[in-house]
Design an enzyme around this catalytic site. Structure first.
Site, PDB file in Angstrom:
ATOM      1  CE  LYS A   1      -4.583   6.255  -4.302  1.00  9.10           C
ATOM      2  NZ  LYS A   1      -3.691   5.797  -5.389  1.00  9.10           N
TER       3      LYS A   1
ATOM      4  CB  SER B   1      -1.386   3.089  -7.368  1.00  9.51           C
ATOM      5  OG  SER B   1      -0.234   3.026  -6.560  1.00  9.51           O
TER       6      SER B   1
ATOM      7  CB  SER C   1      -1.152   3.687  -3.326  1.00 11.76           C
ATOM      8  OG  SER C   1      -1.558   4.375  -4.500  1.00 11.76           O
TER       9      SER C   1
END
Lengths: 496, 487, 104
Positions: free
Chosen positions: B79, B178, B154
């Site tokens: 990420k 997330s 996210s």
């Protein structure tokens, strides 16, 4: 002299920042060092890069706790860190990691003394907390306001600081100076900071307000002026005195005192407004989520307390008990290296007062001239003691000893070596001196007669003559005694 | 053999033994990235050269060296809020456009040291603030199961990459769900570890007291393998905890006879899409049929969790995002004075959702509001934590839907922040309580995956993974989107 | 509603975030929605509840005071938008730019 404000009590509290002398910064392993090239002591943590986290330096905690203990504070077993938030280019993260409502140390006190060593009062310490320093800004141009911009050096960002906050127990600029002096002295015994105000390793802000006689409200309700960044003991006193007078004058004119932050201009000796209440801070303190609460074992705190060196108050009493005058004791107490020197010399020599006298007169003069301290004096304490012993034994006169001390200081010689090299040892042998005295009496019959006729002054001349014949090395006491002895005897025919 | 079919443990074993080269694995995945990216958009940045280089290093290493690498040759997506030295890292924000970190996150160092190959950086909602990946400043990511829908967020890029076969496993970060919510939306396994289980050093902070890094994987086994590498105390993170790391993968198939599964009333019923609820309940029934005990419980402060979370997280975020000031790194707008520099740089660099949260967080910490908002929320957080403590006196794990709904169509919620916030209802509690939680697919409805969430006591990842393995065992999974494309 | 355009301007100034008029209006309604929603917490009695500020209630580990190598100035400055004399450049600082100057 201290400023006066008729009809008011002067209320002063000080906030003193002290940089701790650790090897590394508070939250990262970068070196804590003054004077390195710009931005050469930084890493992701103290640059405040995205993703970094602080890790607390245990040595900074220990030094801060020791400062607290030396100032009579309670060290909390649980304290916590908080973020103090504001934007400024010297603050990389946009917040300073500090301690807000659970500081490391609380509730201490510090006795203050005037310049002659007389006790003045005891000032309460409200709290001592640990926090990180900001970086340094260099302005392009003369003043901040007309600078084209500024350059940021983050070497200092993250250096450990303690902030020592006093209660508002001081009432004049002079007292504030004494307080700072006492504070610096105590901290100097702990060897936790360089304590150099000119280098910024010790900095002072002063809060000044005037309280009308008979004021019933709380101190917090009085309009308070904070004077920031005072960089010498003298300026602390000057700025406060000026500020007291300024406030008194305004009040006398029926004007109000604004709650504000002021700076101090060294050249004009005046304070000036930096920020008014309308621009008051909203620091939005909140607990630092990256650092769990700090827990200290009671046993650890007790061990730190136990390991503290003898502190100024105790040393001062010890010196006075040894017979030193308050003024002399005070001078020594101010300087832990002087105290250490004194103790060593005293132990080697056995008597306190002569050691203090020699330290504070001749040795102090030599050290001053050479810009040295007792810690690196070329004459070690044991050698000062050896010198004093030679005076006691009559080997040296006081005057000779001064000469020998200078030689020792310059060449780093032992007392014995200097005495031998200079050939200045005193003649105390009575037989030898008697010969010289008899010779002088024989040579100066006229003066001898004058003396016998009651002219006391004549004796001094005769002493001088003996000293001349012995190149100043005869023990003057012995010369005096023998002259009187021989002159009081009946005149004998010469050659008998 | 199609290399994409191999799980992480099998691939690593094959690479260690020299049956497959790391280079072959990397090439297979790069090819899959190229095939899937036009429709998925999981990545912000690919590092083909770096990946090939690391593959070469692995292949040239001696067997002695390779055998020590649990992730030898395993292609991982990271990420883009986790920093890696030398590779641009943006956290999905324009304010970090072009920033090349001069250091690496601890988890990245651990991955590399374990022989993993980092393929690239995945898309996310800006600074991890969002539940759909629509708030990335760069581009949206599409759900591999249905490109008209969001992948969640996210960590939407990481979840979508795993589902799309463009990474074998991935790293996400989880502040209020997330990792788990996009895992549920993309039909993969996502684990948020106990707070302090995995180092946060190098994770670009959103809300420091809630953030955790964790694995996203196709299977529970891969997630367990990855967690073994990630977990453990780190001297650079004072909030990481020195607890032993069990061999999660080895324990996976140890049975959990009579596992007591708490089923909290507050997570079922109102606000939960009936399709989701039915799917989760059916999975729980299958577990019960296998011997687990379903225990009805109550977590009474659950209804306050969203409000609590949306006061605490923005407060911390407003502080964490103060460092983006245009001075030391990142975007800088031209300005004639300092205030203008700050204000225009931050206005130009932050997106609308980030601005909302900065202002909200600034407000709740400001003079006069701290007690009413921030402090009160931190107290309610204690109540939420106590709910779980009480529950774990009676049950081993707590089971809930991971999300209240199925993946929603792109654009359908981005204009209503409160509605978007409410969709975090099932996941925020474990962040507030610091507890580990895993989302594992438990069924498919309308062709879309449904996630079941298991929450356990602190440092019970071992137990959670084993329980999730049980869910996996009783769940029929359709072919992966990348397997369908291939067919 | 509690939260006004004035409030938005105030917090935007504290947060050093330029906000246009249009944005401000939108923010007022967005933030009001959240703050109103948050008022439900007032229904709980929390007087005797201790706050949980940290992720997990563990004690803080401390670091040994040992030096780690720092970055070279070049590396420290490598990502800076503007550099002069090995330092970060900022434009001129006006009165009121100072630490925490908070009001409009």
């Amino acid at each position: 002299m201290a400023a006066k404000a008729v009809g008011y009590d002067v209320i002063i509290g000080l906030e003193v920042h002290v940089e701790l002398k650790t090897r590394t910064k508070l939250f990262c392993g970068c070196e804590n060092r003054f004077g390195a090239p710009p931005n050469s002591l930084t890493c992701p943590v103290c640059l405040g890069l995205p993703g970094v986290l602080p890790v607390l330096n245990q040595e900074a905690v220990a030094k801060a706790a020791r400062a607290g203990l030396a100032l009579g504070c309670t060290v909390r077993e649980i304290s916590k860190f908080d973020r103090k938030q504001y934007f400024y280019p010297d603050l990389p993260k946009g917040y300073q990691i500090s301690q807000y409502d659970q500081p490391l140390c609380e509730h201490g006190q510090l006795a203050i003394y005037d310049g002659r060593g007389n006790y003045v009062k005891t000032v309460r310490i409200r709290r001592i907390h640990l926090e990180e320093d900001a970086g340094k800004l260099n302005h392009l141009g003369q003043r901040l306001s007309d600078a084209a911009g500024s350059l940021v050096d983050l070497n200092r960002a993250g250096v450990p600081l303690i902030e020592i906050v006093s209660e508002p127990d001081l009432s004049s600029g002079e007292e504030a100076r004494w307080y700072l002096n006492a504070l610096r002295t105590v901290l100097s015994y702990l060897d936790i900071s360089d304590l150099r105000m000119e280098e910024g390793s010790m900095r002072c802000d002063a809060n000044v307000s005037l309280r009308p006689h008979g004021w019933a409200g709380s101190l917090g309700d009085l309009p308070r002026v904070e004077i920031k960044n005072l960089n010498s003991l003298r300026n602390v006193e000057r700025a406060i005195d000026y500020e007291v007078e300024r406030q008194a004058t305004r009040l006398a004119q029926g004007l109000k005192i604004e709650l504000e932050t002021r700076g101090f201009d060294d050249v004009s000796g005046r304070t000036y407004s930096q920020r008014s209440k309308e621009e008051a801070h909203d620091y939005r303190y909140f607990p630092e989520p990256d650092l769990p609460p700090l827990r200290l074992e009671a046993a650890q705190i007790a061990a730190w307390a136990k390991a503290l060196p003898p502190l100024p108050d105790r040393v001062r009493e010890e010196l006075k008990a040894a017979g030193l005058e308050a003024k002399d004791a005070e001078i020594l107490v101010q300087d832990p290296s002087a105290v250490a020197y004194f103790r060593a010399a005293w132990e080697a020599y056995g008597k306190a007062v002569p050691v203090a006298n020699w330290m504070l007169s001749d040795l102090a003069r030599l050290l001053n001239a050479a810009k040295r301290g007792y810690g690196d004096a070329p004459v070690p304490p044991a050698e000062l003691a050896a010198l004093l012993t030679q005076i006691d034994r009559g080997v040296l006169s006081g005057r000779m000893a001064k000469e020998v001390l200078e030689a020792m200081f310059e060449r780093g010689e032992s007392a014995e070596a200097a005495i031998r090299r200079l050939g200045v040892s005193q003649i105390s042998d009575e037989g030898r001196i008697r010969q010289e005295v008899e010779a002088v009496i024989g040579e100066h019959a006229k003066v001898v007669e004058d003396f016998r006729a009651g002219k006391e002054k004549a004796l001094a001349f005769l002493v001088g003559q003996v000293m001349k014949r012995t190149r100043g090395q005869a023990n003057p006491e012995v010369v005096n005694r023998l002259l009187r002895e021989l002159l009081s005897e009946p005149v004998r025919p010469s050659g008998s | 053999m199609n290399l994409l079919e191999l799980g992480a443990a099998a691939l690593a074993a094959a690479v260690r033994e020299g049956e497959v080269s790391a280079r072959q694995a990397v090439e297979a995945y790069i090819q899959q990235v190229q095939a899937s990216e036009p429709t998925v958009g999981a990545y912000l940045r690919l590092d083909e050269a770096g990946a090939r280089e690391q593959a070469e290093r692995i292949d040239q290493a001696s067997w002695e060296e390779r055998r020590r690498w649990p992730l030898a040759g395993v292609p991982v997506a990271v990420k883009d809020n986790i920093v890696m030295e030398g590779m641009e890292t943006t956290a999905g924000s324009k304010i970090l456009s072009g920033w090349v970190p001069p250091y690496s996150a601890t988890v990245v160092e651990r991955l590399v040291a374990a022989g993993a190959i980092i393929l690239g950086k995945t898309n996310l909602d800006e600074f991890a603030m969002g539940s759909s990946t629509e708030f990335s400043a760069y581009h949206p990511t599409y759900n591999p199961w249905d490109p008209g829908r969001v992948p969640g967020g996210s960590s939407g890029g990481s979840a979508a990459a795993v589902a799309a076969g463009s990474a074998l496993v991935a790293l996400g970060s989880d502040t209020g769900g997330s990792i788990r919510q996009p895992a549920a939306y993309c039909g993969v396994v996502g684990l948020k570890p106990t707070y302090g289980r995995v180092s946060r050093y190098g994770l670009i902070a959103f809300a420091s007291s809630l953030d955790q890094i964790g694995p996203l994987a196709r299977t529970v086994e891969d997630a367990a393998l990855l967690l073994e590498v990630l977990a453990g105390v780190d001297a650079k993170d004072a909030t990481s905890v020195d607890e032993p790391v069990p061999p999660y993968r080895q324990h996976l198939d140890q049975p959990l006879p009579g596992l007591r599964i708490g089923v909290p009333a507050e997570y079922f019923g109102e606000g939960i899409d009936p399709v989701v609820q039915r799917t989760v309940e059916a999975a729980l029934q299958r577990l019960a049929a296998g011997g687990a005990q379903l225990v009805p419980i109550s977590l009474p402060h659950t209804p306050y969790a969203i409000a609590t979370y949306y006061l605490i997280a923005p407060a911390e975020a407003s502080s964490n995002l103060a460092r983006y000031d245009g001075i030391r790194f990142g975007l800088r707008q031209p300005a004639s004075d300092l205030t203008q520099l700050y204000e225009s740089t931050r206005a130009a660099g932050f997106g609308v959702e980030v601005k909302r949260r900065i202002l909200l967080g600034t407000h709740v910490l400001s003079a006069g509001y701290y007690d009413a908002y921030y402090l009160r929320a931190e107290k309610v957080r204690t109540l939420i934590r106590q709910d779980f403590e009480q529950a774990f006196a009676h049950v081993d794990v707590v089971a809930t839907p991971t999300t209240p709904d199925l993946p929603f169509p792109l654009g359908s919620r981005s204009d209503d922040p409160l509605r978007m916030y409410l969709s975090d209802v099932c996941t925020v509690t474990s962040n507030l309580a610091g507890l580990p939680a895993i989302s594992v697919p438990c069924g498919w409805a309308e062709g879309l995956p449904v996630g079941l969430q298991l929450i356990g006591p602190a440092f019970s990842e071992d137990l959670l993974l084993r329980a999730a393995r049980m869910v996996e065992a009783v769940t029929e999974r359709p072919r992966w989107p990348w397997q369908r494309e291939e067919a | 509603m509690g939260f006004t355009v004035r409030d938005v301007r105030h917090v935007a100034r504290l947060a050093r975030l330029a906000v246009s008029e249009k944005e401000a209006e939108r923010l007022v309604s967005d933030l009001n929605a959240v703050l109103t929603y948050a008022e439900q917490l007032n229904a709980l009695t929390t007087d005797s509840v201790l706050p949980t500020f940290h992720g997990l209630g563990r004690a803080m580990p401390l670091r040994e005071d040992a030096v780690h190598p720092s970055f070279s100035p070049e590396r420290a400055l490598s990502q800076a938008p503007q550099v002069k004399d090995a330092m970060f450049v900022v434009p001129r600082i006006l009165e009121g730019d100072g630490e925490g100057g908070a009001e409009e």
